[in-house]
Structures are given as C-alpha cells and as structure tokens.
Design an enzyme around this catalytic site. Structure first.
Site, PDB file in Angstrom:
ATOM      1  N   HIS A 173       0.875  -1.169   0.000  1.00  0.00           N
ATOM      2  CA  HIS A 173       0.000   0.000   0.000  1.00  0.00           C
ATOM      3  C   HIS A 173       0.915   1.223   0.000  1.00  0.00           C
ATOM      4  CE1 HIS A 173      -2.460  -3.047   2.152  1.00  0.00           C
ATOM      5  NE2 HIS A 173      -3.489  -2.484   1.539  1.00  0.00           N
ATOM      6  N   ASP A 181       2.393   2.131   3.316  1.00  0.00           N
ATOM      7  CA  ASP A 181       3.302   1.154   3.911  1.00  0.00           C
ATOM      8  C   ASP A 181       4.736   1.573   3.629  1.00  0.00           C
ATOM      9  OD1 ASP A 181       1.092  -0.492   4.462  1.00  0.00           O
ATOM     10  OD2 ASP A 181       1.292  -1.540   2.554  1.00  0.00           O
TER      11      ASP A 181
END
Length: 441
Positions: A106, A109
């Site tokens: 993501h 992240d």
C-alpha cells in the site's frame, strides 16, 4: 548476496534453501524447490511468491485489546524518509534471503503519510526513487501496488463510495499517487481493495449512487493508468464485510458482476484472498473456481482464517488438503493471469522473534509447494479426471451433446424425457474423490 544495503537487520538468518522433506532445519524449505518443474513450469513460475509490505514490515501485533508487541529495528528513526529507507533495506534483505522475486505494497506502507496530500506525494516519490535502486541491485520486482483508502479517518464513510465528493476526490488523488508509484517501479499489476466501500446501515445509504460512483471511479483510474503506459492488469479483491457490515465486493461472483456492469471486463481480474473467501461462507477453492470460470483468476492473497473466529485473522497458510484442492483449480484453469501468490499474512502477536517471520513464510511456501505436488499427482497418476469426465459423459453424445450446442428446444427436452423413461439414480461418489486426494497427500 542476500544483504542489499549497509545494515543487516536479520542477523544470523542465512539464505533460505531447499533441503527436502527430511530436513529438520526450521530455516530451510522442505517442499518449495524453486526450479523444480511441475506440470511444465517451475514452482517459481507457478507461484511468483511475494511479500506483503504491510504485515511483514509494518505489523507490530497490535489488536483492539492492546498495543503492538514487536519493536522492529527498521522502525525506530524519527525522520520519515530515513525510516522508509530503513524499512526498504529490511524488505529487500528479507526478500533476497527468502529467495522471493516479488513484493506488494500500500502507498503508506512504504513511507508514513504526511499531514496533506502534497507532502505525502513528495514522500512517496522520494522512497520510490530509493526502491528503484533496491530493485536494480536485487532483481526483485513489484507484483502489485495499491492505495490505503481506508485507514485515514477521512475515509470512515468510504472512499470512492463516500457521500461527500471532497472525500472521493481525495481518494482519487491518493490512487493517482499509488498508480504513479506502481508504474514507476515497473509494477506488473494494480489492486483495488474497498476496505470501507460498503455500508453499516441502509437507512443512511444510497446504495445505487455509491456503487455507480465506484464504477465511475474505477473507469477513471483505469483510463489514467493506460494513458501513462501501464500494461498490467487491475485486480479487485473481494471481501464480504469487516469493518463494514456489507462490502460491495462481497465475493468473487459479486465482484465479477460489478466488473461487467461497469464495462471493466477487458482490464480487471480478481485477487482472491483465502480468509475473505471463508468470511463470505465460501471455500478458497470455490472463489478460485468462480474467478477461473469467468476468465478472471488474476492473483492470490495467501493466508487462512481461524474457523472459530468470525474476522480476518490473516494467519499463514498450513492446510495442505485445502490448498491441494485449490491447486487443482489452478492447474486445470491454466494458472494465474498476471498475478502471483502474495503472503497477506502476519505472524501471531506472541511470535516476537525476527526469525519467526522467516519460519512463517517458509511454512506458507512449503504448504503451497506440497499442495501443488499433490494436485499434479492427482491429475497425472489417478483416475480423478476419468471419473469426472464419466460423471458428465451424457453431455458428450446424442441429445446431451445437442443440448450443449444449443440445438434443442424445451419441447425436445420434454419429448426426450417421455421417450426415455425415468432416469437412473447415479451416485456422486463424493467419498471416492475425497479418498483420491487423501491418497496423494
């Protein structure tokens, strides 16, 4: 060289190698032999194993009843860019020691989200430049990227389905950032997971408007990425609920219907997650088969749930029987279309040694490898396919074949039934099929 960077975060962990099923080394593969050929392809080619950035590097074990239990050595720097670089160093050390070729992420992240979109975009661009260097040094590739349009409080009522257009626009800007990052890193696919694209109550929900808005949003994202030269597939990841009461991409069948309804069938496929399948009261193999039947079996998020818990526990896969049945679907359908197997799984809250991350991924890879070998043996060395063909043999000749070709009318079915008398009772032989699978475990 397994360490790609100045620091070694996983000290004492060697490169993980195949040692065979008789090895008692916890840091060795027992069944996953990357270059072993099965059904015409190497295991490496069948699986395209990937690490999930979010669980492996960001998941500290926190839950609703307590904070995290894991203090990662790559997550201690106060500067967000340096912390992101440290995390990337750890990621590529892990990947190269595991012998995995891919990772997934993501957007946030990779680097902590900033206070506004402009600053967040700058941060993502900076870490993307660093990740390019890591990829070039290691030959590790990006399987897919995605955007976290569910954690930030602004998405509490959804992202592309939000009743406030301002929030939907923010989601669009964030997806653009994630798409740009995925394209810059040579990502092979892009995933949409609507974690909050659903509702808690129909009383305050215009379902049709929300679903239509998601369709418009996905078309816009597809069009933008194609203009930027993105050639990969887009994946929808089905999930029935949690945290919403009902999520619009409930399961594979629902997601396929939405893909077709909004004219996305030439670009979109499915990313099937095991735990999401069971939350939808389906089996993993059922969801794979539904996707395969539609020509939309794109990728897999590998994990498992706890059958006594009604939520997404994201445990590492270890059920060889279940996975073998899934690998039957994979082999018979010709494999994944563009995607791979991403370990969307996390070590347990009380598994706090860095070594445990390796042990968990080794177990997951071995589960899929062993299951693939079982499925191949069933198809190659048993009467499984012969039995299945025999069960449907009545559609191969005569009136049955004419029905398949669309050459009969309802009156023809009626005449056939009256002429040929009552049908025999034919056993489904379910236990025999189950025993064949067990024989090859």
């Amino acid at each position: 060289m397994a360490v790609i960077g100045d620091k070694e975060y996983f000290k004492g962990i060697p490169e993980i190698r195949f040692e065979g099923k008789d090895s008692d080394n916890p840091l060795a593969y027992k069944f996953y032999n990357a270059e072993q050929k099965v059904a015409g392809k190497t295991m490496r080619e069948h699986f395209k194993f990937a690490m999930a950035y979010w669980h492996t590097l960001c998941g500290t074990g926190g839950d609703p009843f307590g904070p995290g239990t894991k203090v990662f050595p790559w997550a201690i720097h106060s500067d967000p860019i340096q912390a992101a670089k440290d995390k990337a160093d750890a990621a590529f050390e892990f990947l190269t020691k595991m012998g995995f070729d891919y990772y997934c992420f993501h957007d946030f992240d990779l680097v902590d989200e900033a206070k506004n979109l402009v600053e967040s975009e700058k941060r993502v661009h900076q870490i993307v430049d660093y990740l390019k260097q890591k990829q070039e040094a290691s030959d590790v590739k990006l399987l897919w990227g995605t955007a976290n349009c569910f954690s930030n409080p602004k998405y509490m009522n959804g992202a592309a389905s939000n009743p406030d257009f301002k929030v939907l626009a923010h989601a669009g800007a964030q997806v653009k950032i994630a798409l740009d990052a995925t394209i810059a890193l040579g990502g092979e696919n892009y995933v949409f997971w609507g974690g909050r694209e659903g509702y808690m109550s129909l009383l305050n929900t215009d379902m049709k408007l929300e679903q239509d808005n998601i369709g418009r949003f996905l078309n816009m994202a597809r069009d933008y990425a194609r203009k930027q030269g993105f050639k990969g597939s887009f994946f929808i990841e089905p999930k029935p609920m949690e945290p919403t009461k009902h999520q619009y991409d409930f399961d594979a069948a629902t997601s396929i219907n939405s893909i077709r309804q909004y004219g996305l069938e030439n670009d979109f496929k499915l990313n099937i997650e095991v735990n999401h399948a069971t939350l939808a009261q389906h089996t993993f193999q059922h969801e794979l088969q539904v996707a395969a039947n539609a020509g939309m079996l794109g990728s897999i998020d590998a994990n498992r749930g706890d059958y006594q818990n009604g939520w997404d526990t994201d445990q590492f896969p270890n059920n060889v029987l279940e996975t073998a049945e899934a690998m039957l679907v994979l082999l018979k359908s010709g494999g994944l279309q563009g995607g791979g197997i991403n370990f969307d799984a996390k070590t347990r809250r009380n598994s706090t040694d860095l070594e445990d991350i390796f042990i968990a991924h080794i177990g997951g890879a071995d589960t899929f490898a062993r299951a693939l070998l079982v499925a191949d043996a069933v198809l190659s060395n048993s009467k499984y396919e012969e039995l299945l063909a025999k069960r449907y043999a009545s559609y191969e000749t005569g009136e049955g074949a004419a029905f398949i070709k669309g050459n009969l009318k309802l009156e023809d079915l009626s005449n056939y039934a009256k002429t040929n008398g009552e049908p025999e009772q034919l056993s489904g032989k379910q236990e025999l099929y189950e025993n064949i699978i067990n024989q090859h475990l």
